[in-house]
Design a protein around this motif. Sequence first.
Motif, mmCIF file in Angstrom:
data_model
loop_
_atom_site.group_PDB
_atom_site.id
_atom_site.type_symbol
_atom_site.label_atom_id
_atom_site.label_comp_id
_atom_site.label_asym_id
_atom_site.label_seq_id
_atom_site.Cartn_x
_atom_site.Cartn_y
_atom_site.Cartn_z
ATOM 1 N N HIS A 60 6.999 7.804 1.318
ATOM 2 C CA HIS A 60 8.300 7.175 1.482
ATOM 3 C C HIS A 60 8.484 6.779 2.946
ATOM 4 C CE1 HIS A 60 11.966 6.156 -0.657
ATOM 5 N NE2 HIS A 60 11.533 6.856 -1.691
ATOM 6 N N SER A 61 7.361 6.492 3.605
ATOM 7 C CA SER A 61 7.389 6.116 5.024
ATOM 8 C C SER A 61 6.821 4.707 5.184
ATOM 9 C CB SER A 61 6.554 7.105 5.851
ATOM 10 O OG SER A 61 7.037 8.427 5.713
ATOM 11 N N GLY A 62 7.629 3.807 5.741
ATOM 12 C CA GLY A 62 7.172 2.448 5.983
ATOM 13 C C GLY A 62 6.611 1.800 4.735
ATOM 14 N N GLY A 63 5.493 1.096 4.896
ATOM 15 C CA GLY A 63 4.846 0.435 3.762
ATOM 16 C C GLY A 63 3.602 1.165 3.299
ATOM 17 N N GLN A 64 3.525 2.475 3.531
ATOM 18 C CA GLN A 64 2.322 3.226 3.185
ATOM 19 C C GLN A 64 2.050 3.234 1.681
ATOM 20 O OE1 GLN A 64 2.825 7.094 4.997
ATOM 21 N NE2 GLN A 64 2.817 6.255 7.072
ATOM 22 N N GLU A 65 3.104 3.330 0.890
ATOM 23 C CA GLU A 65 2.896 3.316 -0.565
ATOM 24 C C GLU A 65 2.255 2.006 -1.003
ATOM 25 O OE1 GLU A 65 5.164 2.079 -4.446
ATOM 26 O OE2 GLU A 65 6.446 3.085 -2.984
ATOM 27 N N GLN A 66 2.768 0.888 -0.461
ATOM 28 C CA GLN A 66 2.253 -0.416 -0.855
ATOM 29 C C GLN A 66 0.809 -0.633 -0.418
ATOM 30 O OE1 GLN A 66 5.290 0.042 0.511
ATOM 31 N NE2 GLN A 66 6.528 -0.442 -1.279
ATOM 32 N N GLU A 67 0.340 0.158 0.544
ATOM 33 C CA GLU A 67 -1.032 0.014 1.032
ATOM 34 C C GLU A 67 -1.910 1.191 0.627
ATOM 35 O OE1 GLU A 67 -1.766 -2.571 4.666
ATOM 36 O OE2 GLU A 67 -0.090 -1.321 5.320
ATOM 37 N N GLY A 68 -1.606 1.801 -0.525
ATOM 38 C CA GLY A 68 -2.557 2.746 -1.103
ATOM 39 C C GLY A 68 -2.130 4.183 -1.269
ATOM 40 N N MET A 69 -0.986 4.585 -0.712
ATOM 41 C CA MET A 69 -0.642 6.006 -0.737
ATOM 42 C C MET A 69 0.243 6.332 -1.938
ATOM 43 S SD MET A 69 0.723 8.316 2.398
ATOM 44 C CE MET A 69 1.230 10.008 2.112
ATOM 45 N N TYR A 70 -0.412 6.518 -3.083
ATOM 46 C CA TYR A 70 0.286 6.849 -4.321
ATOM 47 C C TYR A 70 -0.720 7.523 -5.250
ATOM 48 C CZ TYR A 70 -2.084 2.488 -5.388
ATOM 49 O OH TYR A 70 -3.032 1.512 -5.505
ATOM 50 N N ALA A 71 -0.218 8.295 -6.222
ATOM 51 C CA ALA A 71 -1.109 9.000 -7.144
ATOM 52 C C ALA A 71 -0.294 9.565 -8.309
ATOM 53 C CB ALA A 71 -1.848 10.128 -6.422
ATOM 54 N N PRO A 72 -0.948 9.852 -9.436
ATOM 55 C CA PRO A 72 -0.238 10.359 -10.615
ATOM 56 C C PRO A 72 -0.094 11.872 -10.638
ATOM 57 C CG PRO A 72 -2.476 9.735 -11.197
ATOM 58 C CD PRO A 72 -2.332 9.466 -9.737
ATOM 59 N N ILE A 73 0.876 12.321 -11.439
ATOM 60 C CA ILE A 73 1.101 13.747 -11.711
ATOM 61 C C ILE A 73 1.162 13.920 -13.221
ATOM 62 C CG2 ILE A 73 2.625 15.734 -11.410
ATOM 63 C CD1 ILE A 73 3.827 14.307 -8.979
ATOM 64 N N VAL A 74 0.444 14.895 -13.747
ATOM 65 C CA VAL A 74 0.493 15.219 -15.172
ATOM 66 C C VAL A 74 0.921 16.674 -15.302
ATOM 67 C CG1 VAL A 74 -0.787 15.374 -17.334
ATOM 68 C CG2 VAL A 74 -1.328 13.559 -15.695
ATOM 69 N N ILE A 75 2.047 16.896 -15.993
ATOM 70 C CA ILE A 75 2.593 18.253 -16.137
ATOM 71 C C ILE A 75 2.518 18.677 -17.600
ATOM 72 C CG2 ILE A 75 4.549 19.769 -15.700
ATOM 73 C CD1 ILE A 75 5.596 17.741 -13.693
ATOM 74 N N GLU A 76 1.777 19.731 -17.848
ATOM 75 C CA GLU A 76 1.619 20.248 -19.207
ATOM 76 C C GLU A 76 2.852 21.063 -19.614
ATOM 77 O OE1 GLU A 76 -1.179 23.449 -21.647
ATOM 78 O OE2 GLU A 76 -1.812 22.713 -19.675
ATOM 79 N N SER A 103 0.515 -7.858 5.070
ATOM 80 C CA SER A 103 0.975 -6.473 5.198
ATOM 81 C C SER A 103 2.368 -6.310 4.604
ATOM 82 C CB SER A 103 1.010 -6.060 6.667
ATOM 83 O OG SER A 103 2.072 -6.731 7.340
ATOM 84 N N PRO A 104 2.736 -5.093 4.147
ATOM 85 C CA PRO A 104 4.079 -4.871 3.607
ATOM 86 C C PRO A 104 5.187 -5.237 4.586
ATOM 87 C CG PRO A 104 2.665 -3.026 3.075
ATOM 88 C CD PRO A 104 1.892 -3.896 4.021
ATOM 89 N N GLY A 105 4.972 -4.948 5.881
ATOM 90 C CA GLY A 105 5.984 -5.294 6.878
ATOM 91 C C GLY A 105 6.200 -6.793 6.971
ATOM 92 N N SER A 144 7.377 -14.919 -8.328
ATOM 93 C CA SER A 144 5.954 -14.589 -8.405
ATOM 94 C C SER A 144 5.589 -13.302 -7.687
ATOM 95 C CB SER A 144 5.130 -15.751 -7.825
ATOM 96 O OG SER A 144 5.523 -16.006 -6.500
ATOM 97 N N VAL A 145 6.425 -12.839 -6.742
ATOM 98 C CA VAL A 145 6.100 -11.627 -5.978
ATOM 99 C C VAL A 145 7.340 -10.764 -5.871
ATOM 100 C CG1 VAL A 145 5.463 -10.714 -3.713
ATOM 101 C CG2 VAL A 145 4.247 -12.676 -4.628
ATOM 102 N N SER A 146 7.184 -9.466 -6.104
ATOM 103 C CA SER A 146 8.279 -8.512 -5.860
ATOM 104 C C SER A 146 7.805 -7.473 -4.877
ATOM 105 C CB SER A 146 8.703 -7.840 -7.174
ATOM 106 O OG SER A 146 7.636 -7.110 -7.717
ATOM 107 N N PHE A 147 8.745 -6.821 -4.210
ATOM 108 C CA PHE A 147 8.367 -5.838 -3.183
ATOM 109 C C PHE A 147 9.388 -4.710 -3.241
ATOM 110 C CE2 PHE A 147 8.687 -4.072 1.086
ATOM 111 C CZ PHE A 147 7.353 -3.843 1.385
ATOM 112 N N GLY A 148 8.949 -3.460 -3.320
ATOM 113 C CA GLY A 148 9.878 -2.337 -3.331
ATOM 114 C C GLY A 148 9.151 -1.038 -3.549
ATOM 115 N N ALA A 149 9.833 0.107 -3.255
ATOM 116 C CA ALA A 149 9.210 1.419 -3.391
ATOM 117 C C ALA A 149 9.677 2.092 -4.643
ATOM 118 C CB ALA A 149 9.546 2.285 -2.191
#
Length: 224
Positions: free
Chosen positions: A121-137, A161-163, A219-224
């Motif tokens: 949730h810092s700058g554009g880090q999510e848009q440039e690769g910093m994300y991952a899934p969670i699976v909860i049993e 770049s996101p900025g 054609s393009v959207s941007f958001g976290a």
Amino acid sequence: MKTLVRAALAAVLLVPLPALAATYDLVVDCTDVVIEGQTRRVFSINGQIAGPTLRWKEGEDVTVNVTNRLKEETSIHWHGVLLPYQMDGVPMVSFTGIKPGETFTYRFRVRQSGTYWYHSHSGGQEQEGMYAPIVIEPAKGERHKVARDYVVMFSDHHPMSPGAILRKLKQEPGYFNDRKRTLPGLLANLRAANTTEERQAVISDRLAWGEMRNTAMTSVSFGA
């Protein structure tokens, strides 16, 4: 003897069962990846993009150590996960962020089940690769038994770049809309119409979009 056995069983049942507990270590850094034939420097978690899938169990006491090896501040937000606000991971809202070289420890009990995701949730880090899934049993186990499950996570990357994207959108919300409706396009549509009804439909459609003060195609959207 039976009385002693019953008493022992009762004593055992009265003792609260220990909660599941596990520790997870995540390292935030930059990694080179090839996207459409070009090597790009992106944000990564444990050297991965997307980051590692976290598999938890409902009722588990989770400890997640997040180490920042970037030259800038970072954070991790647990999207959709119920937890104390101090652990939510949004800088300037629930905590101060994770400074370069520091490790922040998230601690909370998992109170739900399902599929979620975590991201910066810092700058554009999510848009440039910093994300991952969670699976909860679920605490009582999965309702449907399968031989194997797969986690599929979709994302995309823009050469800009996101900025830079955000600056363009602030200057002109429709900057990336390369299919804007124009007067030449209207005339072309009218020429292509074969009947009076079709021409009226073209004009009615344009008037409707004009009243909404909106573009008909984005054609393009941007958001976290």
